[in-house]
Design a protein around this motif. Structure first.
Motif, mmCIF file in Angstrom:
data_model
loop_
_atom_site.group_PDB
_atom_site.id
_atom_site.type_symbol
_atom_site.label_atom_id
_atom_site.label_comp_id
_atom_site.label_asym_id
_atom_site.label_seq_id
_atom_site.Cartn_x
_atom_site.Cartn_y
_atom_site.Cartn_z
ATOM 1 N N GLY A 56 0.818 -1.212 0.000
ATOM 2 C CA GLY A 56 0.000 0.000 0.000
ATOM 3 C C GLY A 56 0.846 1.254 0.000
ATOM 4 O O GLY A 56 0.571 2.208 -0.723
ATOM 5 N N ALA A 59 2.414 1.683 -3.521
ATOM 6 C CA ALA A 59 1.390 2.011 -4.526
ATOM 7 C C ALA A 59 0.909 3.450 -4.331
ATOM 8 O O ALA A 59 0.729 4.196 -5.290
ATOM 9 C CB ALA A 59 0.220 1.031 -4.428
ATOM 10 N N LEU A 60 0.746 3.848 -3.080
ATOM 11 C CA LEU A 60 0.268 5.192 -2.759
ATOM 12 C C LEU A 60 1.265 6.261 -3.215
ATOM 13 O O LEU A 60 0.866 7.334 -3.670
ATOM 14 C CB LEU A 60 0.041 5.295 -1.247
ATOM 15 N N LEU A 63 0.570 7.160 -6.792
ATOM 16 C CA LEU A 63 -0.717 7.743 -7.205
ATOM 17 C C LEU A 63 -0.610 9.187 -7.716
ATOM 18 O O LEU A 63 -1.229 9.513 -8.727
ATOM 19 C CB LEU A 63 -1.745 7.664 -6.071
ATOM 20 N N TYR B 107 -5.804 -3.037 -5.947
ATOM 21 C CA TYR B 107 -6.486 -1.756 -5.742
ATOM 22 C C TYR B 107 -7.260 -1.386 -7.001
ATOM 23 O O TYR B 107 -6.739 -0.731 -7.903
ATOM 24 C CB TYR B 107 -5.484 -0.657 -5.383
ATOM 25 N N TYR B 146 -9.276 4.167 -5.160
ATOM 26 C CA TYR B 146 -8.662 2.868 -5.423
ATOM 27 C C TYR B 146 -8.782 1.985 -4.190
ATOM 28 O O TYR B 146 -8.419 2.398 -3.102
ATOM 29 C CB TYR B 146 -7.180 3.038 -5.785
ATOM 30 N N ARG B 151 -9.552 -3.336 1.587
ATOM 31 C CA ARG B 151 -8.176 -2.926 1.338
ATOM 32 C C ARG B 151 -8.225 -1.649 0.521
ATOM 33 O O ARG B 151 -8.317 -1.674 -0.705
ATOM 34 C CB ARG B 151 -7.431 -4.027 0.567
ATOM 35 N N LEU B 153 -6.853 1.881 -0.840
ATOM 36 C CA LEU B 153 -5.627 2.641 -1.073
ATOM 37 C C LEU B 153 -5.901 4.132 -0.893
ATOM 38 O O LEU B 153 -5.164 4.827 -0.210
ATOM 39 C CB LEU B 153 -5.088 2.367 -2.479
ATOM 40 N N ARG B 154 -6.980 4.599 -1.513
ATOM 41 C CA ARG B 154 -7.350 6.011 -1.403
ATOM 42 C C ARG B 154 -8.832 6.159 -1.676
ATOM 43 O O ARG B 154 -9.331 5.573 -2.634
ATOM 44 C CB ARG B 154 -6.557 6.830 -2.428
#
Lengths: 169, 169
Positions: A56, A59-60, A63, B107, B146, B151, B153-154
């Motif tokens: 996470g 991946a974040l 973004l 995600y 996402y 789970r 992510l955002r």
């Protein structure tokens, strides 16, 4: 409710009743085995969670790169009179942002030429005869590499110098 | 060289010499404690390695997105007569590739409108009075979200419907 190992203590004074000693030692041993089992299970869960957290986190970090790519695209699609050069300018910033993300994760970008070929950091995709530079010199970087050798994400794809045929014979 | 816990076995037959029993049990217990200690150390190392592996795996999944962004940029910079529309077309593919990477990491992207506001999946940045839809409906997605709720992510940044002032009173 299990005690810490260092608190168990060993006391094998001969004055103690031996049956009680045996029972107590068996108990300590069983508790240590139970601790071992619990620890194994706890660590297995922790490992899964740590892996997911790291996934996470990384991946974040990417973004905002995607967000900015989309902002640039929206901008163009709203007004197609933009010239490609202006759009490219905006996208260079997105590219740079992606490189900063990778660097922040510990994967520094590199694309130096003129350096000696290093099999850990470079992948030779083409060899080119070259008599002004020593053989095994990186002449051109076709695709940048990422990492510091120890923590390598991807080697750079390079063109490497080879000795001219008459010297090689 | 330590044995597996299940192989230790317990044998407390009264025919055994009790001193030997005590010594053996103490030995088993000490070995279980040593196993416990080794397990702790091994997991600490594993945790670091797993985290680094996951970081590399996720960062590597993103590299092709960056590569393709750079290819598109190179293409434009070599020939600035390209129109922005053509470039944008190529970049949409890069955008889609990034979305596939995120989906592969677990995600999924979402940007549905008309659905009820969900505080886990949505972040309301603007409320707009709206009398045709029930209050708390997602009217517009300003930035995609996402994740799958569990789970996450955002959250998606959204415009949410509010009851007109006269109804709210």
């Amino acid at each position: 409710m299990t005690e810490q190992p260092d608190e168990y203590g060993v006391d094998s004074e001969s004055t103690m009743d031996s049956e009680r000693t045996v029972a107590e030692l068996e108990d300590r041993w069983r508790r240590a085995l139970a601790d071992l089992d619990n620890l194994r299970k706890r660590y297995a869960r922790e490992l899964d969670r740590e892996r997911a957290d790291e996934r996470g986190r990384v991946a974040l970090a990417w973004l905002p790169v995607l967000d900015n790519l989309e902002l640039a695209l929206d901008h163009v699609q709203r007004d197609l009179s933009h010239d490609a050069g202006t759009l490219a300018q905006g996208l260079l910033a997105v590219r740079d942002q992606a490189i900063v993300v990778l660097s922040g994760l510990g994967y520094e970008r590199y694309d130096e030429t003129g350096v000696p070929f290093d099999p850990v950091r470079h992948e030779a995709v083409v060899a080119r005869t070259e008599d002004k530079l020593p053989p095994g010199t990186v002449l051109e970087v076709l695709r940048a590499g990422y990492g510091d050798g120890k923590r390598q994400l991807r080697p750079a794809a390079v063109v490497v110098s080879a000795a001219p045929a008459d010297q090689a014979e």
